[in-house]
Design an enzyme around this catalytic site. Sequence first.
Site, PDB file in Angstrom:
ATOM      1  N   CYS A 121       0.970  -1.273  -0.018  1.00  0.00           N
ATOM      2  CA  CYS A 121      -0.113  -0.104  -0.039  1.00  0.00           C
ATOM      3  C   CYS A 121       0.755   1.239   0.158  1.00  0.00           C
ATOM      4  O   CYS A 121       0.301   2.318  -0.263  1.00  0.00           O
ATOM      5  CB  CYS A 121      -1.159   0.068   1.386  1.00  0.00           C
ATOM      6  SG  CYS A 121      -1.889  -1.389   1.178  1.00  0.00           S
ATOM      7  N   HIS A 253      -3.088   7.265   2.121  1.00  0.00           N
ATOM      8  CA  HIS A 253      -3.586   5.816   1.820  1.00  0.00           C
ATOM      9  C   HIS A 253      -5.011   5.521   2.335  1.00  0.00           C
ATOM     10  O   HIS A 253      -5.376   5.797   3.482  1.00  0.00           O
ATOM     11  CB  HIS A 253      -2.857   4.806   2.106  1.00  0.00           C
ATOM     12  CG  HIS A 253      -3.256   3.563   2.011  1.00  0.00           C
ATOM     13  ND1 HIS A 253      -3.716   2.999   0.827  1.00  0.00           N
ATOM     14  CD2 HIS A 253      -3.203   2.454   2.620  1.00  0.00           C
ATOM     15  CE1 HIS A 253      -3.913   1.592   0.836  1.00  0.00           C
ATOM     16  NE2 HIS A 253      -3.823   1.125   2.037  1.00  0.00           N
ATOM     17  N   ASN A 283     -10.216  -0.219  -0.080  1.00  0.00           N
ATOM     18  CA  ASN A 283      -8.745  -0.057  -0.040  1.00  0.00           C
ATOM     19  C   ASN A 283      -8.167  -0.896  -1.126  1.00  0.00           C
ATOM     20  O   ASN A 283      -8.306  -1.920  -1.359  1.00  0.00           O
ATOM     21  CB  ASN A 283      -8.225  -1.046   1.268  1.00  0.00           C
ATOM     22  CG  ASN A 283      -6.777  -0.753   1.526  1.00  0.00           C
ATOM     23  OD1 ASN A 283      -6.048  -0.491   0.622  1.00  0.00           O
ATOM     24  ND2 ASN A 283      -6.104  -1.317   2.678  1.00  0.00           N
TER      25      ASN A 283
END
Length: 326
Positions: A121, A253, A283
Site C-alpha cells: 500500500c 492511503h 482499500n
Amino acid sequence: MTYSKIIGTGSYLPAKRVTNDDLAAQLAAKGIETSDEWIVTRSGISARHYAAPDENASDLAVNAARKALEASGLEAEQIDLIIVATSTPDYFGSFPSTACIVQNKLGMRNNSAAFDMGAVCSGFVYAMATADAFIKAGNAKNVLVIGTEVFSRILDFDDRSTCVLFGDGAGAVVLAASEEPGVLAVKLHADGSHGGILCGPANPSNQASNQKFLYMDGPAVFKLAVSVLEKVANEALAHAQMPAGDIDWLIPHQANLRIMTGTAKKLGLPADKMVVTVHEHGNTSAASIPLALDVAMRDGRIKPGHNVMMEGVGGGFTWGAVLARM
Ligand code: ACO
C-alpha cells in the site's frame, strides 16, 4: 534547479461496483455474517469495484495511464520511464513486469525503462520517490507512475475480517522535469520485523509457506499505521521547512476512514482538507493515493500551486510520504 512536477493524472475503476449489502448477501449464502453497518462503522467503506475476469492489473493501469497522458499533453513515446506499483502483477514475480506489459499495451516502441515496484500500500509513494530521484539525477525526463491492483483476486471470501475491506482500481500520474517547484520532500521507511502482520499469498517459489490468500492482523496494522503516518508527514514537512497549516490537501492511503481522520487530527488539519475516496473505492492498496488524487484534480478541489501531502502505509511493513506542489 530541476524539480519533478505532476503534469497529468488519470484513474480507472472497473465497471463492477459491489456494495456492502451485495457482499453481506454473498457471505450470508455461506453462513458468514456481516453488515453494511459493521463495515461502514469500522472502516468507512460503503462500496468497492472488482475487475472483470478478463481484466488484469495491466489493463486497469493502461486505462488510467491513457487518461494521465492525455491530461499531461504528452504522447506515450515521450515517456522515458514507467514504474508500476502493484502487489497483484499479471505474472508471478513481475516476470514480465506489469510495467513492461503496460508499455507494450500503450504501443510504445521507444525502449523506455520499465519496472514494477513492490511496497504494497506504500507502493505509489515509493514509486513517486523513485521517479523523483531519476528526474533529479537527470536520468529521466518524463515518468509514468502507476498504482494498480486487483486485490479481489487474492482475498479469502470466507474471511469476513479482510474480504470486505479491499477493492480493485488504478491511478496514474505523469511526473516531468520542471524548473518550477513540484515534489518538495520525500520520506520513505520500512520495518521488516512486522512483515507477518500483513501479507499476501505465498509465491510458487516459496515452499516454506502455504499461505493462499491475503492475511491481515487488522488491529496490529491499525496501531502501527496511526503512529507512522503522523511521524512521516512531519518528517516531510520538516524537510520542506513547511508548517502543517500550509498543506492544502492531505491524501493518505485510503484504507480505513478512522486511521485517516486520526492522522489529519494529529497533524492539526481540519477533516475537509483531506481527500476521501475510501467509502466508494475500498482499500485499493498501491492504487488508492493516485485514484484519490485524480478524483480531487478532476473535480477541481486541487488547484495549481496547492501543496498536497500524499502518505502511504502497508505491508512490509512500509510507509512513506511525498509532499508535492501542484
Ligand atoms: N462483519 C462483522 N463482524 C466482523 C467482521 C465483519 N466483516 N470482521 C470482523 N468482525 C468481528 C470480529 O470477528 C470481532 O468479533 P469478536 O469480538 O467476536 O471476536 C469483531 O468484529 C471486532 O474485530 P476487530 O478486528 O477487533 O475489529 P476492529 O475494530 O479492529 O476493525 C479493521 C477491524 C477494520 C480491519 C481494523 O482493524 C483496520 O482497519 N485495520 C487496519 C487496516 C489497514 O489500515 N490496512 C492498511 C494496510 S493494507 C495493505 O497494506 C494491503
